[in-house]
Scaffold this motif. Structure first.
Motif, PDB file in Angstrom:
ATOM      1  N   THR A 188       0.830  -1.207   0.000  1.00  0.00           N
ATOM      2  CA  THR A 188       0.000   0.000   0.000  1.00  0.00           C
ATOM      3  C   THR A 188       0.861   1.252   0.000  1.00  0.00           C
ATOM      4  OG1 THR A 188      -0.187  -0.231   2.401  1.00  0.00           O
ATOM      5  CG2 THR A 188      -2.068  -0.973   1.078  1.00  0.00           C
ATOM      6  N   HIS A 189       1.972   1.204   0.702  1.00  0.00           N
ATOM      7  CA  HIS A 189       2.855   2.374   0.729  1.00  0.00           C
ATOM      8  C   HIS A 189       3.570   2.555  -0.609  1.00  0.00           C
ATOM      9  CE1 HIS A 189       2.054   2.130   5.029  1.00  0.00           C
ATOM     10  NE2 HIS A 189       2.478   3.378   5.094  1.00  0.00           N
ATOM     11  N   ILE A 190       3.966   1.461  -1.221  1.00  0.00           N
ATOM     12  CA  ILE A 190       4.566   1.553  -2.552  1.00  0.00           C
ATOM     13  C   ILE A 190       3.561   2.130  -3.533  1.00  0.00           C
ATOM     14  CG2 ILE A 190       5.492   0.231  -4.491  1.00  0.00           C
ATOM     15  CD1 ILE A 190       6.352  -1.882  -2.311  1.00  0.00           C
ATOM     16  N   LEU A 191       2.345   1.589  -3.517  1.00  0.00           N
ATOM     17  CA  LEU A 191       1.352   2.023  -4.498  1.00  0.00           C
ATOM     18  C   LEU A 191       0.768   3.380  -4.148  1.00  0.00           C
ATOM     19  CD1 LEU A 191      -0.120  -1.452  -5.293  1.00  0.00           C
ATOM     20  CD2 LEU A 191       0.944   0.112  -6.916  1.00  0.00           C
ATOM     21  N   GLY A 192       0.803   3.783  -2.885  1.00  0.00           N
ATOM     22  CA  GLY A 192       0.460   5.160  -2.552  1.00  0.00           C
ATOM     23  C   GLY A 192       1.402   6.124  -3.246  1.00  0.00           C
ATOM     24  N   GLU A 193       2.679   5.771  -3.273  1.00  0.00           N
ATOM     25  CA  GLU A 193       3.677   6.584  -3.972  1.00  0.00           C
ATOM     26  C   GLU A 193       3.446   6.544  -5.477  1.00  0.00           C
ATOM     27  OE1 GLU A 193       8.303   6.976  -3.099  1.00  0.00           O
ATOM     28  OE2 GLU A 193       7.886   5.147  -4.252  1.00  0.00           O
ATOM     29  N   VAL A 194       3.170   5.350  -6.015  1.00  0.00           N
ATOM     30  CA  VAL A 194       2.926   5.207  -7.457  1.00  0.00           C
ATOM     31  C   VAL A 194       1.706   6.018  -7.881  1.00  0.00           C
ATOM     32  CG1 VAL A 194       2.234   3.563  -9.260  1.00  0.00           C
ATOM     33  CG2 VAL A 194       4.055   2.957  -7.650  1.00  0.00           C
ATOM     34  N   MET A 195       0.640   5.964  -7.073  1.00  0.00           N
ATOM     35  CA  MET A 195      -0.579   6.701  -7.427  1.00  0.00           C
ATOM     36  C   MET A 195      -0.351   8.209  -7.344  1.00  0.00           C
ATOM     37  SD  MET A 195      -2.512   4.218  -8.198  1.00  0.00           S
ATOM     38  CE  MET A 195      -4.152   4.907  -8.371  1.00  0.00           C
ATOM     39  N   ALA A 196       0.407   8.650  -6.366  1.00  0.00           N
ATOM     40  CA  ALA A 196       0.717  10.077  -6.269  1.00  0.00           C
ATOM     41  C   ALA A 196       1.521  10.531  -7.477  1.00  0.00           C
ATOM     42  CB  ALA A 196       1.477  10.364  -4.975  1.00  0.00           C
ATOM     43  N   GLU A 197       2.460   9.707  -7.915  1.00  0.00           N
ATOM     44  CA  GLU A 197       3.209  10.023  -9.129  1.00  0.00           C
ATOM     45  C   GLU A 197       2.266  10.166 -10.314  1.00  0.00           C
ATOM     46  OE1 GLU A 197       7.319   7.518  -8.060  1.00  0.00           O
ATOM     47  OE2 GLU A 197       5.869   6.751  -9.515  1.00  0.00           O
ATOM     48  N   ALA A 198       1.357   9.204 -10.473  1.00  0.00           N
ATOM     49  CA  ALA A 198       0.456   9.206 -11.624  1.00  0.00           C
ATOM     50  C   ALA A 198      -0.465  10.419 -11.618  1.00  0.00           C
ATOM     51  CB  ALA A 198      -0.359   7.917 -11.643  1.00  0.00           C
ATOM     52  N   ILE A 199      -1.016  10.732 -10.453  1.00  0.00           N
ATOM     53  CA  ILE A 199      -1.940  11.856 -10.349  1.00  0.00           C
ATOM     54  C   ILE A 199      -1.246  13.166 -10.667  1.00  0.00           C
ATOM     55  CG2 ILE A 199      -3.315  13.176  -8.673  1.00  0.00           C
ATOM     56  CD1 ILE A 199      -4.061  10.409  -7.432  1.00  0.00           C
ATOM     57  N   THR A 200       0.056  13.230 -10.415  1.00  0.00           N
ATOM     58  CA  THR A 200       0.828  14.452 -10.724  1.00  0.00           C
ATOM     59  C   THR A 200       1.531  14.360 -12.076  1.00  0.00           C
ATOM     60  OG1 THR A 200       2.678  13.583  -9.400  1.00  0.00           O
ATOM     61  CG2 THR A 200       1.148  15.101  -8.315  1.00  0.00           C
ATOM     62  N   GLY A 201       1.094  13.392 -12.894  1.00  0.00           N
ATOM     63  CA  GLY A 201       1.543  13.356 -14.282  1.00  0.00           C
ATOM     64  C   GLY A 201       2.722  12.460 -14.604  1.00  0.00           C
ATOM     65  N   HIS A 202       3.187  11.674 -13.643  1.00  0.00           N
ATOM     66  CA  HIS A 202       4.325  10.789 -13.878  1.00  0.00           C
ATOM     67  C   HIS A 202       3.821   9.346 -13.883  1.00  0.00           C
ATOM     68  CE1 HIS A 202       6.928  14.262 -13.291  1.00  0.00           C
ATOM     69  NE2 HIS A 202       6.217  14.538 -12.200  1.00  0.00           N
ATOM     70  N   LEU A 203       3.613   8.794 -15.065  1.00  0.00           N
ATOM     71  CA  LEU A 203       2.876   7.547 -15.218  1.00  0.00           C
ATOM     72  C   LEU A 203       3.754   6.318 -15.429  1.00  0.00           C
ATOM     73  CD1 LEU A 203       0.125   8.970 -17.577  1.00  0.00           C
ATOM     74  CD2 LEU A 203      -0.209   8.271 -15.210  1.00  0.00           C
ATOM     75  N   GLU A 204       5.065   6.451 -15.332  1.00  0.00           N
ATOM     76  CA  GLU A 204       5.938   5.330 -15.704  1.00  0.00           C
ATOM     77  C   GLU A 204       5.635   4.080 -14.870  1.00  0.00           C
ATOM     78  OE1 GLU A 204       7.785   9.181 -16.800  1.00  0.00           O
ATOM     79  OE2 GLU A 204       6.992   8.383 -14.908  1.00  0.00           O
TER      80      GLU A 204
END
Length: 425
Positions: free
Chosen positions: A371-387
Motif C-alpha cells: 500500500t505504501h509503494i502504491l500510494g507513492e505510485v498513485m501520487a506520481e500518476a496523479i501528478t503526471g508521472h505515469l511510468e
C-alpha cells in the motif's frame, strides 16, 4: 468505532475527524482511509496538492487496522508480476519486482522518522520451513538475496539453530531477514493521517461515498456533502462497492482471523527470545509476533469464502498451542477478523475509471508494504508521472462474470486445491 481488536484497544491517537458536510473543492479527493488512501494523501500533500480523504467508518477501520503487522519483502504474486511486467519493461522486469519488494520498507522507515510516528516499529522477521521442500524454496530466496547484495540481512537457519529463535519443534529451518519489520499497524496509519492533516489534508470520517460523478472535474458525493476535484483516487479495497461495472469481478474478499493473548511476561522471552515476527511457508499459513506489551498476536486460517469466522479463538487456538506448547490454555484477550482483497493472480489492480479517476485495489495479504509503494505510485500518476503506474495498469487481470460472494467461493475452491498440492510438495 473500531473493531474490538488489540490494535484498537491500544491505539495512541483517538482523534475524531468530522463527517463531511457541505460542498468542498480540492485538487485530489481520495476514497478510503486505510493505508493506501492515507499513504497517497501524505505523498500528494508533500507534493503541494490540496487533498481530501473520505472514510466511510474510521481511519484505519478496515484491513489496515486488523492485520498481522508484518512488513516483509514477500510478494505472493511475484512470478506473475515478473511475467506481466515484461510486457512493459522487457528484461528489466525482474529487477523492477526485486526493487518493489523493498521500497515499502524505505517509505515506512522514512515516514516514521520524519513525522515521529509512535507505532512500535521493530526489525527482524523469519519465514519458517515445515518440511524439506520449504527449505529448498527458502534457499532459493536466500541465494537470490546474496546475488543482489543482501547478504548482511539474510541468514539461513537449520533445525539445530531454530531453538535459539523460537521455542518450538514445528520447523526444520527458516530464513531470517533483519530488514523486514513488524509494527502496530493502526498506530502507523493514524500517525500518517495525523501527518497528512498537519500538512493540510482534509480528513472526513463517517463519510461513505455513494457515487462518483465523472467529468472534467469529477465529484464524489456522500449523504451530507460532496467534494469536487481535479482527480479522484478510489482506495477502498475490499470495503467498497463503487463502480462495480468496471471494478467488479477481479477482487474478492477473504476473511483474516487474528487473536492476541493476555500479556505473557517472561514467557514471551522464552518462546520468542529475539522478538521476531514469523510466518510459515504453506499456502494457507500461520503468522505471529510479539506486541510491545508482550502478548502473542497470532493469525492464520484465512477464510477465502469471504465469510467471517464465527469463533476465532476455537479456530486458532489449536494452531497456537501446536506451535508453542508452553502456551497451552493461555488466556485470549482479543480476537477479531477483517476483510482482505484477493486478486486471482495476486498482482494489485491499478488503473483508471476515466481520465481523472484512478483506482488501486487487491493487496492479497501483503498490504502494509504494498500500500505504501502504491500510494507513492498513485501520487506520481496523479501528478503526471505515469511510468510505474503504467507497469501495473498494463497487467491483464482475470475478471469473473459473477458477484463477490460467488467469486469468493471460487477462490476458496482454488485454495483448497492449492492446499492439497501443499501436501505433495
Amino acid at each position: 468505532m473500531h473493531t474490538t481488536s488489540y490494535y484498537a484497544a491500544t491505539r495512541n491517537d483517538t482523534t475524531a475527524y468530522p463527517a463531511l458536510t457541505g460542498d468542498h473543492r480540492v485538487d485530489v479527493v481520495i476514497i478510503g482511509g486505510g493505508f493506501s488512501g492515507v499513504s497517497a494523501a501524505v505523498e500528494l500533500t508533500e507534493r503541494g496538492l490540496n487533498v481530501a480523504v473520505l472514510e466511510a467508518k474510521k481511519i484505519g477501520w478496515g484491513a489496515t487496522g486488523r492485520n498481522g503487522g508484518q512488513i516483509t519483502g514477500s510478494l505472493s504474486g511475484d512470478k506473475a508480476m515478473a511475467r506481466e511486467f515484461r510486457k512493459t519493461l522487457g528484461s528489466a522486469a525482474d529487477d523492477f519486482v526485486w526493487d518493489l519488494r523493498w521500497r515499502g520498507h524505505d517509505i515506512i522507515q522514512q515516514r516514521v522518522k520524519k513525522y515521529g510516528i509512535d507505532c512500535d516499529l521493530k526489525f527482524g522477521q523469519m519465514q519458517t520451513a515445515m518440511k524439506p521442500s520449504h527449505m529448498k524454496e527458502l534457499t532459493q530466496i536466500y541465494e537470490e538475496g546474496q546475488r543482489r547484495g543482501m547478504g548482511d540481512v539474510l541468514t539461513m537457519l537449520d533445525a539445530q539453530q531454530m531453538p535459539e529463535y523460537l521455542e518450538t519443534d514445528l520447523y526444520c529451518g527458516g530464513l531470517l531477514n533483519s530488514k523486514n519489520m513488524h509494527v502496530h499497524s493502526l498506530n502507523l496509519c493514524l500517525g500518517e493521517a495525523r501527518a497528512a492533516a498537519g500538512a493540510g489534508t482534509l480528513i472526513f470520517e463517517q463519510s461513505e461515498v455513494t457515487r462518483i460523478e465523472h467529468g472534467a472535474t469529477p465529484r464524489v458525493v456522500t449523504q451530507n456533502g460532496s467534494v469536487t476535484a481535479n482527480a479522484v483516487m478510489v482506495a477502498g479495497n475490499a470495503y467498497h462497492l463503487l463502480d462495480q461495472k468496471r471494478l467488479g469481478g477481479a477482487l474478492f474478499p477473504a476473511s483474516l482471523s487474528i487473536m492476541a493473548t493476555a500479556p505473557l511476561g517472561d514467557m514471551a522471552d522464552k518462546i520468542n527470545p529475539k522478538d521476531i515476527a514469523v510466518y510459515d511457508s504453506r499456502f494457507v499459513l500461520d503468522y505471529y509476533r510479539l506486541t510491545a506489551d508482550k502478548r502473542l498476536l497470532f493469525g492464520g486460517g484465512t477464510n477465502y469464502s469471504g465469510v467471517n469466522t464465527k469463533n476465532i479463538e476455537a479456530e486458532l487456538r489449536p494452531a497456537l498451542e501446536r506451535t508453542f506448547s508452553r502456551l497451552k490454555g493461555v488466556k485470549i484477550d482479543y480476537s477479531w477478523s477483517g476483510m482482505d482483497g484477493i486478486i486471482i493472480n495476486r498482482i494489485p489492480e491499478v488503473g483508471k475509471l476515466s481520465d481523472n479517476v484512478f483506482y488501486v485495489q487487491g493487496f492479497s495479504g501483503h498490504g502494509i508494504a504494498l500500500t505504501h509503494i502504491l500510494g507513492e505510485v498513485m501520487a506520481e500518476a496523479i501528478t503526471g508521472h505515469l511510468e510505474r503506474f503504467d507497469v501495473f495498469a498494463n497487467v491483464k487481470h482475470l475478471r469473473l462474470p459473477f458477484g463477490r460472494r460467488a467469486g469468493s467461493l471460487m477462490v476458496a475452491m482454488g485454495m483448497i486445491y492449492y492446499s492439497l498440492l501443499e501436501k505433495l510438495r
